[in-house]
Design a protein around this motif. Sequence first.
Motif, short mmCIF file in Angstrom:
data_model
loop_
_atom_site.label_atom_id
_atom_site.label_comp_id
_atom_site.label_asym_id
_atom_site.label_seq_id
_atom_site.Cartn_x
_atom_site.Cartn_y
_atom_site.Cartn_z
N GLY A 132 8.69 2.99 18.24
CA GLY A 132 7.23 2.97 18.04
C GLY A 132 6.86 3.03 16.57
O GLY A 132 6.20 2.12 16.04
N PRO A 133 7.27 4.09 15.85
CA PRO A 133 6.94 4.16 14.43
C PRO A 133 7.50 2.99 13.62
O PRO A 133 6.87 2.52 12.68
CB PRO A 133 7.59 5.48 13.99
N ASN B 271 2.73 -0.84 20.11
CA ASN B 271 2.63 -1.08 18.66
C ASN B 271 3.00 -2.50 18.28
O ASN B 271 2.89 -2.89 17.12
CB ASN B 271 3.50 -0.08 17.90
N PRO C 175 0.80 -1.21 0.00
CA PRO C 175 0.00 0.00 0.00
C PRO C 175 0.84 1.27 0.00
O PRO C 175 0.37 2.31 -0.33
CB PRO C 175 -0.80 -0.10 1.29
N PHE C 176 2.10 1.18 0.40
CA PHE C 176 2.92 2.38 0.40
C PHE C 176 4.10 2.19 -0.55
O PHE C 176 5.23 2.43 -0.23
CB PHE C 176 3.42 2.72 1.81
N LEU D 149 2.33 -2.99 9.74
CA LEU D 149 1.62 -2.71 8.48
C LEU D 149 2.13 -3.64 7.38
O LEU D 149 1.34 -4.23 6.62
CB LEU D 149 1.84 -1.26 8.05
N PHE E 63 5.43 9.80 0.62
CA PHE E 63 5.87 10.95 1.38
C PHE E 63 6.26 12.11 0.48
O PHE E 63 6.31 12.00 -0.72
CB PHE E 63 7.04 10.53 2.26
N TYR F 205 5.30 0.03 14.20
CA TYR F 205 4.03 0.33 13.52
C TYR F 205 4.14 -0.02 12.02
O TYR F 205 3.28 -0.71 11.47
CB TYR F 205 3.77 1.82 13.74
N VAL F 206 5.21 0.45 11.41
CA VAL F 206 5.40 0.18 9.97
C VAL F 206 5.62 -1.31 9.73
O VAL F 206 5.10 -1.88 8.77
CB VAL F 206 6.57 1.03 9.42
C1 LIG Z 1 3.88 7.78 15.04
C2 LIG Z 1 3.44 6.47 14.55
C3 LIG Z 1 3.47 5.37 15.32
C4 LIG Z 1 3.99 5.32 16.73
O1 LIG Z 1 3.02 5.76 17.59
P1 LIG Z 1 3.24 5.70 19.18
O2 LIG Z 1 2.38 4.59 19.68
O3 LIG Z 1 4.69 5.45 19.46
O4 LIG Z 1 2.79 7.05 19.64
C5 LIG Z 1 2.98 6.37 13.13
C6 LIG Z 1 4.14 6.26 12.19
C7 LIG Z 1 3.72 6.48 10.77
C8 LIG Z 1 4.78 6.06 9.80
C9 LIG Z 1 6.11 6.71 9.99
C10 LIG Z 1 4.35 6.33 8.39
C11 LIG Z 1 3.44 5.26 7.89
C12 LIG Z 1 3.17 5.54 6.42
C13 LIG Z 1 2.04 4.72 5.88
C14 LIG Z 1 2.42 3.29 5.74
C15 LIG Z 1 1.65 5.31 4.51
C16 LIG Z 1 0.22 5.08 4.20
C17 LIG Z 1 -0.07 5.52 2.79
C18 LIG Z 1 -1.55 5.69 2.58
C19 LIG Z 1 -1.91 5.29 1.20
C20 LIG Z 1 -1.97 7.10 2.85
#
Ligand SMILES: C/C(=C\COP(=O)(O)O)CCC[C@H](C)CCC[C@H](C)CCCC(C)C
Length: 274
Positions: free
Chosen positions: A141-142, A257, A33-34, A149, A42, A145-146
């Motif tokens: 965390g991020p 996460n 998806p990304f 995903l 980005f 999270y990734v």
């Molecule tokens: C800050 C993030 C997670 C950590 O949270 P926390 O629990 O520690 O407070 C989120 C990180 C986001 C990541 C860097 C970017 C993810 C991009 C995403 C896969 C793109 C989606 C594309 C879509 C088509 C809009």
Amino acid sequence: MLARMTPLSLTPTFSLLLHRHRRLVHRSLIDLPFSYSSPHCFSPKPTSVLHFHFLYRPPHATTTRSSSPSFTPVAAAGGALLQDAGATAAVLAGAYCLVLAFETLTEREVIKQNLSRKLVHISSGLLFAISWPIFRELLRGPLYYVLILIFCSLVFWRESPVGVITLAMMCAGDGVADIMGRRFGSVKLPYNQQKSWVGSISMFIFGFLISIGMLYYYSALGYFQLDWMSAIQRVAFVALLSTVVESLPTTETVDDNISVPLTSMVAAYLSFGF
Ligand SMILES: C/C(=C\COP(=O)(O)O)CCC[C@H](C)CCC[C@H](C)CCCC(C)C
Ligand SMILES: Nc1ccn([C@@H]2O[C@H](COP(=O)(O)OP(=O)(O)O)[C@@H](O)[C@H]2O)c(=O)n1
């Protein structure tokens, strides 16, 4: 809050640089998806990594260093920013030169497209790995999270309810718990003074509702069919379990996460099957 750059924050920009190269070698891309070619990817400007400061979670106010008379948070943040900004600039410049060099060599037919692609394959990842020591910290965390995903995309791609429920719980449930808990969570949980009833109830409600919404979306698109009465009960079970796990006291090594999506994944797998 000042920005802190990490290798993770470079990944999307680096991907965009690679995209330039990949267009040239005409190879199909992984259908994530990304993906590199996503219009939602980005920012196209390398300098925009400086805007990813939301990824940085500020440290707790009570640090041992802050007791030093010569230490001021502003000076520390300034030094940190300089170090990471320098590291970011160095890696971006290196990445740009690398991609440009191979693009030029391919265009001038000095090397063939396939060889060029493989040389970028070899050198881009190594350049990325070599850059780790010049950054100060990995934003776990991020990163987790990734990784979740990616894992859900690879394992539960579209035709399984497990992936979308897992992501709904991690993204919507856990995310809303934070927002609501910080804003309205004055009454804390008896077993965890860091978390509140409002946060946990919000996690349950939003995790549940967004999961149902996601299931509806995918079933409307025909990816799977559900018996809704039973699905609602199963999602409620997954949401409850995930909420309980999220509410537990965490340590440095256990990140929400990871613990929340793993719980949701196992619970959803047991409830729905693959
Ligand atoms: C800050 C993030 C997670 C950590 O949270 P926390 O629990 O520690 O407070 C989120 C990180 C986001 C990541 C860097 C970017 C993810 C991009 C995403 C896969 C793109 C989606 C594309 C879509 C088509 C809009
Ligand atoms: N169940 C919850 C979860 C979070 N919160 C609030 O959200 C803040 C951050 O939660 P967290 O430690 O889970 O944050 P992340 O690890 O998800 O970033 C907590 O300090 C609480 O103020 C809450 O009140 N109740």
